[in-house]
Scaffold this motif. Structure first.
Motif, PDB file in Angstrom:
ATOM      1  N   PRO A  41     -40.364   4.666 -24.828  1.00  0.00           N
ATOM      2  CA  PRO A  41     -40.574   6.027 -25.428  1.00  0.00           C
ATOM      3  C   PRO A  41     -39.503   7.179 -25.426  1.00  0.00           C
ATOM      4  O   PRO A  41     -38.610   6.809 -24.593  1.00  0.00           O
ATOM      5  N   LYS A  42     -39.243   8.057 -26.428  1.00  0.00           N
ATOM      6  CA  LYS A  42     -38.066   8.862 -26.557  1.00  0.00           C
ATOM      7  C   LYS A  42     -38.622  10.347 -26.106  1.00  0.00           C
ATOM      8  O   LYS A  42     -37.799  11.413 -26.389  1.00  0.00           O
ATOM      9  N   VAL A  43     -39.755  10.515 -25.219  1.00  0.00           N
ATOM     10  CA  VAL A  43     -40.008  11.836 -24.989  1.00  0.00           C
ATOM     11  C   VAL A  43     -40.131  11.660 -23.222  1.00  0.00           C
ATOM     12  O   VAL A  43     -40.507  10.590 -22.667  1.00  0.00           O
ATOM     13  N   GLY A  44     -39.866  12.955 -22.724  1.00  0.00           N
ATOM     14  CA  GLY A  44     -40.087  12.760 -21.170  1.00  0.00           C
ATOM     15  C   GLY A  44     -38.779  13.107 -20.745  1.00  0.00           C
ATOM     16  O   GLY A  44     -37.781  12.714 -21.077  1.00  0.00           O
ATOM     17  N   GLU A  45     -38.670  13.316 -19.477  1.00  0.00           N
ATOM     18  CA  GLU A  45     -37.846  13.654 -18.631  1.00  0.00           C
ATOM     19  C   GLU A  45     -37.333  12.391 -17.859  1.00  0.00           C
ATOM     20  O   GLU A  45     -38.191  11.531 -17.988  1.00  0.00           O
ATOM     21  N   MET A  46     -36.512  12.429 -17.054  1.00  0.00           N
ATOM     22  CA  MET A  46     -35.626  11.199 -16.359  1.00  0.00           C
ATOM     23  C   MET A  46     -35.874  11.261 -14.810  1.00  0.00           C
ATOM     24  O   MET A  46     -35.195  10.526 -14.170  1.00  0.00           O
ATOM     25  N   THR A  47     -37.177  11.945 -14.538  1.00  0.00           N
ATOM     26  CA  THR A  47     -37.340  12.048 -12.776  1.00  0.00           C
ATOM     27  C   THR A  47     -37.502  10.450 -12.430  1.00  0.00           C
ATOM     28  O   THR A  47     -38.547   9.852 -12.805  1.00  0.00           O
ATOM     29  N   PRO A  48     -37.009  10.262 -11.196  1.00  0.00           N
ATOM     30  CA  PRO A  48     -37.428   8.799 -11.048  1.00  0.00           C
ATOM     31  C   PRO A  48     -38.619   8.725 -10.120  1.00  0.00           C
ATOM     32  O   PRO A  48     -38.947   9.891  -9.839  1.00  0.00           O
ATOM     33  N   LEU A  49     -39.320   7.498 -10.477  1.00  0.00           N
ATOM     34  CA  LEU A  49     -40.766   7.482  -9.806  1.00  0.00           C
ATOM     35  C   LEU A  49     -40.706   6.928  -8.675  1.00  0.00           C
ATOM     36  O   LEU A  49     -39.617   6.370  -8.153  1.00  0.00           O
ATOM     37  N   THR A  50     -41.583   7.565  -7.576  1.00  0.00           N
ATOM     38  CA  THR A  50     -41.557   7.389  -6.220  1.00  0.00           C
ATOM     39  C   THR A  50     -42.780   6.833  -5.937  1.00  0.00           C
ATOM     40  O   THR A  50     -43.895   6.864  -6.655  1.00  0.00           O
TER      41      THR A  50
END
Length: 760
Positions: A41-50
């Motif tokens: 996907p080309k939407v959304g932020e790049m926050t790391p998943l925990t």
């Protein structure tokens, strides 16, 4: 050992009216799932998943209603929605189809929500129902009322005025409650007997009285619930004059004391558990008349060691059908009996197999002609047939090297049969329709992914529960040709969506095929790490289930993929392959495993590893195998039998000795232990313990009543006796599904730590 995915949801469900066809809401490219890569996907932020965020509130999947239904008249959509402060406590909501307005239909606070009985707890575990508040509800046929069970009591809700009435069900816990077909009565099981309440006179009538101890009336036995998908033991006639029900006698089934280990003590539970090769329940089928509570018993034949997986009335209420299955499951008969001649059953259909006959729910008797629709794998793939009441096949409605999933609706008036299947791609489920008179199949659903429709009883409209790898579940309302009428839950991943902060790093897989040793094609999907660099080499986690009636390589949203996404962000590749024996590929693909488990399946996973090692960006010396349930079994078999392929393995809640599992599941694939002792020994994990070298982590819920904890302790002891070093994590009070955010957070932190240490 069934698999069912839990669908999570929140309180509010936004709706947008639309007259256009439903379009994909993410910006990823169109997908060809036969091979190749899917664009992320080309939407959304790049926050790391925990790991702590994986299953915390709000759910990453966003809003996703559960318990979806259309009222029989097609005027209301109803669903269960969790609260903002507790997403696992459910109220009943509605949407008016004409206006699109949504509102709460019943607040669960109006009901008395208390402790469940042990019987109901076990039944919900079999149904995979988790949560509190309103968990089930049933529409009346006239769409004017709802029946809602809650903690052993029953409520009758008027849709027009919103009144809630507690029904007089007597003392004790009422379970398996439902409205009669015309809505004049409520039936339920209490204290192992069947009761009927007249809603007009409020008269309570006991239809059976001998239940208690080992005798259970109108109740589904353990293997019927767990392995056959039959959760009930009684069936109303369409005209409400009678009820067919099973009477089971468990006295011959071995009584075992099962330990459920909790943090603050041990609960000893006595259970009659039908171990493979041991006695099953004795089952009889009767029909009780409402006017006098007298039962007529159906003659099922001289053979007593049988199964009754399905029972269904014909529309005339004078004839009853039942499916008779032999103990070895190689024979399945559809039999018909007239109620006035209970000793004269006749066979309508005979299904035979040298391995086993799969069950389904696709029997539909016509109202306007003396015929019925039946699903069969007689040509190697599950397809639909129109058969007369004389037992003669009138026409085959579907055919080809693909499978029908299930019949969704039969519209006799318009002459259509609606069904879901894998005609387009084996990795996707779509909705189709075929003329009842025979002819060309029409595609109804369009978007790439998984479609699970819910039709109204009396109107040609349906709800489409849709998801894909790049779209969390959406619910939309459609007309008979697939045209979208409205959104029930669009669940668009915009800036307000819980997934949005992480969606920029969400990885989509490549799909492809490798060949099994017999030449059959094996489907796989390969997830590459975040910020993938083809000039580097990456360790691989092979996530496996591998068992029958399951499929992992699909274009579908699943909360089980959240941990996969976390691993990708930690620099792992994740690989999944559906080995022979898994679902939706036909009998030749499935029956390979007959009489020996863990052989063809492991060989196929090895073929997958051979493919991985051919890729220049795979670190072929650092590959781990990870699975739960049958996947846990596969993890042990892979590590013990093929240590040169797998450096490490994580085994969750595994079956390790098939003699410890139940009759219906185990004997379906391995036969009776007396006739296949070598197959049982070869299929057990224990003979291969000596092949273990290093790198094993096992975990198990210590209150698991499906795959008993003993399965793991036997391996613990065998490894200890061999002086082998391994790790184990056991969870007090946890069942087979490992529910609860705290349990899951600890589990996945432990698994991630293990993989970091073993593979990097």
């Amino acid at each position: 050992m069934t698999i069912k995915w839990m669908r999570t949801l929140l309180l509010t469900v936004p709706m947008i009216l639309s007259n256009s066809a439903c379009s994909n809401l993410n910006t990823s490219s169109s997908l060809n799932l036969g091979s190749g890569a899917m664009e992320k996907p080309k939407v959304g932020e790049m926050t790391p998943l925990t790991i702590e965020r994986l299953y915390d509130s709000p759910a990453l999947a966003g809003t996703s209603p559960r318990g979806l239904k259309l009222s029989p008249d097609g005027k209301r959509v109803t669903y269960l929605a969790g609260r903002k402060d507790n997403q696992h406590f459910y109220d009943l909501w509605q949407m008016d189809v004409a206006s699109g307005q949504q509102s709460i239909l019943l607040n669960a606070d109006k009901l008395t929500i208390g402790e469940l009985s042990d019987e109901e707890k076990a039944r919900r575990e079999r149904q995979r129902i988790y949560g509190q508040g309103i968990m089930e509800y049933f529409w009346s046929d006239d769409s004017q009322a709802l029946l809602i069970p809650a903690s052993g009591v029953l409520y009758y809700v008027s849709v027009n005025d919103g009144s809630v009435k507690l029904l007089p069900t007597g003392d004790g816990f009422a379970t398996d409650a439902r409205l009669s077909p015309k809505g004049h009565f409520v039936s339920f099981v209490r204290d192992q007997n069947l009761f009927v309440l007249d809603l007009k006179t409020k008269t309570l009538q006991a239809m059976t009285t001998d239940g208690g101890g080992a005798i259970k009336n109108a109740m589904a036995e353990f293997v019927a619930q767990e392995e056959m998908g039959r959760m009930t033991g009684y069936w109303w006639s369409p005209d409400e004059s009678a009820i067919a029900y099973t009477r089971i006698d468990e006295s011959g089934v071995e009584l075992v004391t099962r330990n459920e280990i909790y943090a603050d003590g041990i609960k000893l539970t006595e259970q009659r558990y039908p171990y493979a090769g041991k006695n099953n329940v004795q089952i009889t089928l009767g029909v009780v008349q409402l006017n006098d509570s007298k039962t007529q018993w159906i003659d099922l034949g001289s053979e007593q060691d049988i199964y009754l997986p399905r029972v269904k009335w014909l529309p005339d209420s004078k004839q009853l059908s039942y499916q008779w299955q032999s103990r070895d499951q190689q024979t399945l008969d559809l039999r018909l009996v007239s109620i006035d001649k209970p000793n004269a059953s006749k066979n309508l259909v005979e299904e035979r197999s040298d391995a086993w006959v799969n069950l389904n729910n696709d029997l539909h008797f016509m109202k306007q002609q003396e015929s019925f629709i039946w699903a069969s794998e007689r040509d190697g793939f599950n397809h639909l047939y129109l058969i007369g009441l004389d037992g003669k096949v009138q026409k085959q409605l579907t055919s080809g090297d693909w499978v029908v999933d299930e019949v969704e609706r039969v519209d006799e008036k318009s002459g259509w049969v609606y069904f879901t299947g894998r005609k387009t791609l084996v990795t996707e489920k779509h909705l189709y329709r075929v003329p009842l008179a025979g002819g060309e199949i029409e595609s109804i659903s369009q978007r790439s992914g998984m479609h699970s429709p819910v039709f109204a009883d009396n109107e040609a409209v349906y709800l489409d529960y849709f998801s894909s790898l790049s779209q969390p579940p959406q619910v939309s309302l459609h007309g008979d040709k697939g045209q979208q009428l409205a959104w029930v839950e669009q669940n668009k991943v915009d800036k307000s969506h819980p997934l949005y902060p992480f969606f920029g790093q969400w990885q989509l897989p490549e799909f492809g095929q490798v060949k099994a040793e017999d030449g059959q094609a094996l489907q796989y999907r390969l997830f590459k790490p975040t910020n993938f660099d083809a000039n580097k080499q990456y360790p691989v986690v092979v996530r496996v289930y591998g068992g029958p009636h399951a499929q992992l390589v699909v274009n579908s949203w699943s909360e089980h993929d959240y941990f996969t996404q976390y691993l990708l962000q930690q620099g792992f590749m994740v690989f999944q392959l559906d080995n022979r024996g898994s679902a939706h590929r036909g009998t030749q693909f499935e029956h390979v495993i007959y009489q020996q488990l863990g052989e063809a399946e492991v060989n196929d996973q090895k073929a997958g590893v051979d493919y991985l090692r051919s890729l220049p960006y795979v670190d072929g010396d650092n590959i781990a195998l990870y699975g739960h349930s049958y996947g846990g079994y596969m993890a042990l078999m892979g590590l013990f039998k093929a240590p040169s392929y797998f450096k490490a393995a994580i085994s969750g809640a595994p079956v390790t000795d098939w003699a410890l599992y139940d009759t219906h599941y185990t004997e379906r694939y391995l036969g009776h232990p007396d006739k296949n002792a070598k197959g049982y020994e070869a299929s057990s994990v224990l003979p291969y313990v000596k092949g273990y070298q290093s790198g094993l982590l096992m975990y198990h819920g210590m209150a698991d009543d499906n795959v008993l904890f003993e399965n793991s302790t036997k391996v613990y002891k065998a490894l200890q006796d061999e002086g082998k070093l391994f790790q184990m994590i056991d969870y007090p009070g946890s069942k087979h599904s490992m529910r609860g955010n705290k349990v899951r957070t600890h589990l996945y932190r432990s698994l991630a730590d293990f993989l970091e240490r073993e593979l990097k």
